[in-house]
Motif scaffolding. Structure first.
Motif, PDB file in Angstrom:
ATOM      1  N   PHE A 299      38.271  27.452  42.349  1.00 51.92           N
ATOM      2  CA  PHE A 299      39.179  28.416  41.730  1.00 51.92           C
ATOM      3  C   PHE A 299      39.714  29.402  42.776  1.00 51.92           C
ATOM      4  O   PHE A 299      39.057  29.686  43.786  1.00 51.92           O
ATOM      5  CB  PHE A 299      38.457  29.199  40.626  1.00 51.92           C
ATOM      6  CG  PHE A 299      38.130  28.364  39.422  1.00 51.92           C
ATOM      7  CD1 PHE A 299      39.010  28.286  38.356  1.00 51.92           C
ATOM      8  CD2 PHE A 299      36.941  27.650  39.353  1.00 51.92           C
ATOM      9  CE1 PHE A 299      38.716  27.514  37.247  1.00 51.92           C
ATOM     10  CE2 PHE A 299      36.632  26.883  38.250  1.00 51.92           C
ATOM     11  CZ  PHE A 299      37.523  26.811  37.189  1.00 51.92           C
ATOM     12  N   LEU A 300      40.894  29.925  42.497  1.00 56.43           N
ATOM     13  CA  LEU A 300      41.447  30.983  43.333  1.00 56.43           C
ATOM     14  C   LEU A 300      40.666  32.274  43.080  1.00 56.43           C
ATOM     15  O   LEU A 300      40.286  32.569  41.947  1.00 56.43           O
ATOM     16  CB  LEU A 300      42.923  31.205  43.020  1.00 56.43           C
ATOM     17  CG  LEU A 300      43.861  30.008  43.254  1.00 56.43           C
ATOM     18  CD1 LEU A 300      45.300  30.423  42.974  1.00 56.43           C
ATOM     19  CD2 LEU A 300      43.745  29.492  44.678  1.00 56.43           C
ATOM     20  N   LYS A 301      40.454  33.033  44.138  1.00 56.31           N
ATOM     21  CA  LYS A 301      39.657  34.248  44.034  1.00 56.31           C
ATOM     22  C   LYS A 301      40.298  35.348  44.866  1.00 56.31           C
ATOM     23  O   LYS A 301      40.684  35.125  46.007  1.00 56.31           O
ATOM     24  CB  LYS A 301      38.220  33.990  44.511  1.00 56.31           C
ATOM     25  CG  LYS A 301      37.324  35.212  44.483  1.00 56.31           C
ATOM     26  CD  LYS A 301      35.951  34.891  45.032  1.00 56.31           C
ATOM     27  CE  LYS A 301      35.061  36.128  45.071  1.00 56.31           C
ATOM     28  NZ  LYS A 301      33.744  35.829  45.671  1.00 56.31           N
ATOM     29  N   TYR A 302      40.395  36.527  44.286  1.00 57.04           N
ATOM     30  CA  TYR A 302      40.919  37.701  45.000  1.00 57.04           C
ATOM     31  C   TYR A 302      39.744  38.521  45.531  1.00 57.04           C
ATOM     32  O   TYR A 302      38.800  38.813  44.796  1.00 57.04           O
ATOM     33  CB  TYR A 302      41.774  38.556  44.066  1.00 57.04           C
ATOM     34  CG  TYR A 302      43.155  37.994  43.811  1.00 57.04           C
ATOM     35  CD1 TYR A 302      44.271  38.514  44.450  1.00 57.04           C
ATOM     36  CD2 TYR A 302      43.342  36.934  42.930  1.00 57.04           C
ATOM     37  CE1 TYR A 302      45.538  37.999  44.221  1.00 57.04           C
ATOM     38  CE2 TYR A 302      44.600  36.416  42.692  1.00 57.04           C
ATOM     39  CZ  TYR A 302      45.693  36.955  43.343  1.00 57.04           C
ATOM     40  OH  TYR A 302      46.948  36.452  43.115  1.00 57.04           O
ATOM     41  N   ASN A 303      39.825  38.899  46.794  1.00 52.18           N
ATOM     42  CA  ASN A 303      38.756  39.687  47.397  1.00 52.18           C
ATOM     43  C   ASN A 303      38.877  41.159  47.016  1.00 52.18           C
ATOM     44  O   ASN A 303      39.854  41.594  46.406  1.00 52.18           O
ATOM     45  CB  ASN A 303      38.793  39.542  48.925  1.00 52.18           C
ATOM     46  CG  ASN A 303      38.375  38.164  49.375  1.00 52.18           C
ATOM     47  OD1 ASN A 303      37.675  37.457  48.651  1.00 52.18           O
ATOM     48  ND2 ASN A 303      38.806  37.752  50.551  1.00 52.18           N
ATOM     49  N   LYS A 304      37.867  41.927  47.420  1.00 49.63           N
ATOM     50  CA  LYS A 304      37.848  43.354  47.113  1.00 49.63           C
ATOM     51  C   LYS A 304      38.871  44.090  47.973  1.00 49.63           C
ATOM     52  O   LYS A 304      39.159  43.699  49.103  1.00 49.63           O
ATOM     53  CB  LYS A 304      36.449  43.933  47.381  1.00 49.63           C
ATOM     54  CG  LYS A 304      35.365  43.359  46.487  1.00 49.63           C
ATOM     55  CD  LYS A 304      34.023  43.953  46.833  1.00 49.63           C
ATOM     56  CE  LYS A 304      32.908  43.350  45.972  1.00 49.63           C
ATOM     57  NZ  LYS A 304      31.583  43.891  46.328  1.00 49.63           N
ATOM     58  N   ILE A 305      39.396  45.177  47.426  1.00 48.05           N
ATOM     59  CA  ILE A 305      40.361  45.997  48.143  1.00 48.05           C
ATOM     60  C   ILE A 305      40.110  47.456  47.778  1.00 48.05           C
ATOM     61  O   ILE A 305      39.735  47.763  46.638  1.00 48.05           O
ATOM     62  CB  ILE A 305      41.811  45.574  47.820  1.00 48.05           C
ATOM     63  CG1 ILE A 305      42.808  46.385  48.636  1.00 48.05           C
ATOM     64  CG2 ILE A 305      42.094  45.688  46.343  1.00 48.05           C
ATOM     65  CD1 ILE A 305      44.240  45.898  48.502  1.00 48.05           C
ATOM     66  N   TYR A 306      40.263  48.341  48.741  1.00 43.63           N
ATOM     67  CA  TYR A 306      40.036  49.771  48.538  1.00 43.63           C
ATOM     68  C   TYR A 306      41.277  50.559  48.960  1.00 43.63           C
ATOM     69  O   TYR A 306      42.023  50.146  49.853  1.00 43.63           O
ATOM     70  CB  TYR A 306      38.845  50.266  49.371  1.00 43.63           C
ATOM     71  CG  TYR A 306      37.540  49.574  49.076  1.00 43.63           C
ATOM     72  CD1 TYR A 306      36.682  50.039  48.081  1.00 43.63           C
ATOM     73  CD2 TYR A 306      37.139  48.459  49.809  1.00 43.63           C
ATOM     74  CE1 TYR A 306      35.477  49.403  47.821  1.00 43.63           C
ATOM     75  CE2 TYR A 306      35.938  47.815  49.551  1.00 43.63           C
ATOM     76  CZ  TYR A 306      35.113  48.298  48.558  1.00 43.63           C
ATOM     77  OH  TYR A 306      33.929  47.675  48.300  1.00 43.63           O
ATOM     78  N   PHE A 307      41.477  51.694  48.308  1.00 41.70           N
ATOM     79  CA  PHE A 307      42.457  52.672  48.764  1.00 41.70           C
ATOM     80  C   PHE A 307      41.740  53.629  49.706  1.00 41.70           C
ATOM     81  O   PHE A 307      40.691  54.176  49.372  1.00 41.70           O
ATOM     82  CB  PHE A 307      43.051  53.439  47.576  1.00 41.70           C
ATOM     83  CG  PHE A 307      43.750  54.706  47.969  1.00 41.70           C
ATOM     84  CD1 PHE A 307      44.898  54.681  48.745  1.00 41.70           C
ATOM     85  CD2 PHE A 307      43.253  55.941  47.563  1.00 41.70           C
ATOM     86  CE1 PHE A 307      45.537  55.849  49.114  1.00 41.70           C
ATOM     87  CE2 PHE A 307      43.888  57.112  47.916  1.00 41.70           C
ATOM     88  CZ  PHE A 307      45.037  57.073  48.700  1.00 41.70           C
TER      89      PHE A 307
END
Length: 368
Positions: A299-307
């Protein structure tokens, strides 16, 4: 009788809505994000109000367990904070008391902990003796190999002495020779990281300050931002390489023309990424319910992202993805990749799924 019970239920719901007391359902968010927000407190209370004192800012603590329990929270905090042989105590707030079950924690969005010596975990604390013994014997490193035991019996009433074990790592000749000279540390940049909670639709009010070593030259440039590789020695960030994205001067001017601040635009980027990550996770859940995992494949997976904020500069911090850059769906929704490839088909599937799940109001695009 049924009408009376329904009225009581309605009255309780209105009271809950009016007082703002909601069910503590942040446990699901913790398992999805694999992270908890922890506020460390002093070991003892002080002042007229008899409160525990805050120690430092709130911190992100890695949580890699299958179930949200008090014991697992304690283990995660002991792995994160360098407190030696001390015992972790989860408390309900700055005035206590200690919590022995997950239901006693008022809000899992911010968890308050303190660290005490085993001998101090007496009255007023729910740190039981069995848990203290487990935590004292907790290995710092889980390495394979034969267990070391004391072949000589310990006399009754005496505590066996524990020998510290030094486990040498494999070192190359070049690394050994480097130790003959002074090791100069690379300059670091402090980044204030803010996390977006998709469940509560809110931003963390208190940032977590993390030091990054950011490369001088960007490894990639887009229409809006430069991308710089970065590393960190912070425990929750040291396991991977990160990407710090900074806005181009022209992009800052373009954002101002739209009537937004750079901070508003950057937060919107993180919020949209979180929503796309949510759609990808929901698609996986649906396939699992229908027993279509083997047919669908990976499956496609989005990684973590921070501001983040470097001083007054707004940035995003996200996990680095190695490989060749390829765009599969552009901003208009057109497929621009190899439509015969499996990953391009899955990208189109995710875009269509987001369109259907949002009742044709939204669509995940720019999949690359």
């Amino acid at each position: 009788m049924a009408d009376r019970a329904a009225w009581k239920n309605y009255k309780a719901q209105m009271k809950e809505k009016r007082t703002g007391k909601k069910k503590n359902n942040s446990g699901v968010s913790i398992l999805e994000e694999e992270c908890i927000v922890v506020q460390r407190l002093s070991a003892d209370v002080s002042g007229k109000a008899q409160k525990y004192t805050r120690i430092g800012a709130r911190e992100f603590v890695s949580f890699e367990y299958d179930e949200v329990t008090v014991d697992n929270i304690k283990l995660a905090c002991l792995n994160h904070f360098d407190v030696g042989e001390m015992v972790c105590d989860v408390v309900a707030g700055e005035q206590g008391p200690s919590c022995s079950s997950i239901k006693q924690i008022p809000d899992l969005k911010v968890i308050h902990v303190r660290f005490i010596h085993g001998s101090d975990a007496g009255a007023g604390s729910n740190v039981d003796e069995g848990h203290k013994r487990i935590l004292r014997k907790r290995p710092r490193l889980a390495l394979p190999g034969p267990s070391v035991t004391n072949s000589h019996p310990t006399p009754a009433g005496q505590q066996s002495a524990k020998e510290s074990q030094f486990i040498p790592r494999s070192m190359s000749l070049v690394e050994m020779l480097k130790l003959g000279k002074e090791i100069k540390e690379a300059p670091t940049t402090e980044v204030q990281l803010f996390k977006f909670d998709l469940d509560q639709i809110c931003w963390s009010k208190h940032p977590s300050v993390v030091e990054f070593v950011i490369e001088k030259d960007p490894f990639g440039t887009g229409g809006f931002r430069n991308a710089f590789k970065a590393t960190s020695q912070a425990k929750e960030f040291r396991s991977t390489t990160w990407v710090v994205k900074k806005y181009l001067p022209q992009a800052i001017q373009d954002i101002g023309v739209t009537g937004q601040t750079v901070e508003q635009h950057t937060k919107k980027v993180v919020q949209m990424h979180s929503l796309a990550r949510h759609f990808a996770a929901r698609l996986k859940q649906e396939m699992e319910k229908r027993n279509k995992v083997e047919n669908f494949g990976e499956f496609l997976k989005y990684n973590k992202i921070y501001f983040g904020k470097c001083g007054e500069e707004c940035v995003t911090v996200e996990e680095f993805i190695a490989g060749t850059f390829t765009k599969h769906i552009n901003n208009t929704g057109d497929v621009c990749g190899d439509i015969t490839s499996a990953i391009c088909k899955k990208a189109a599937c995710l875009a269509h799924y987001s369109f259907q799940q949002s009742e044709k109001q939204l669509m995940v695009l720019d999949i690359q």
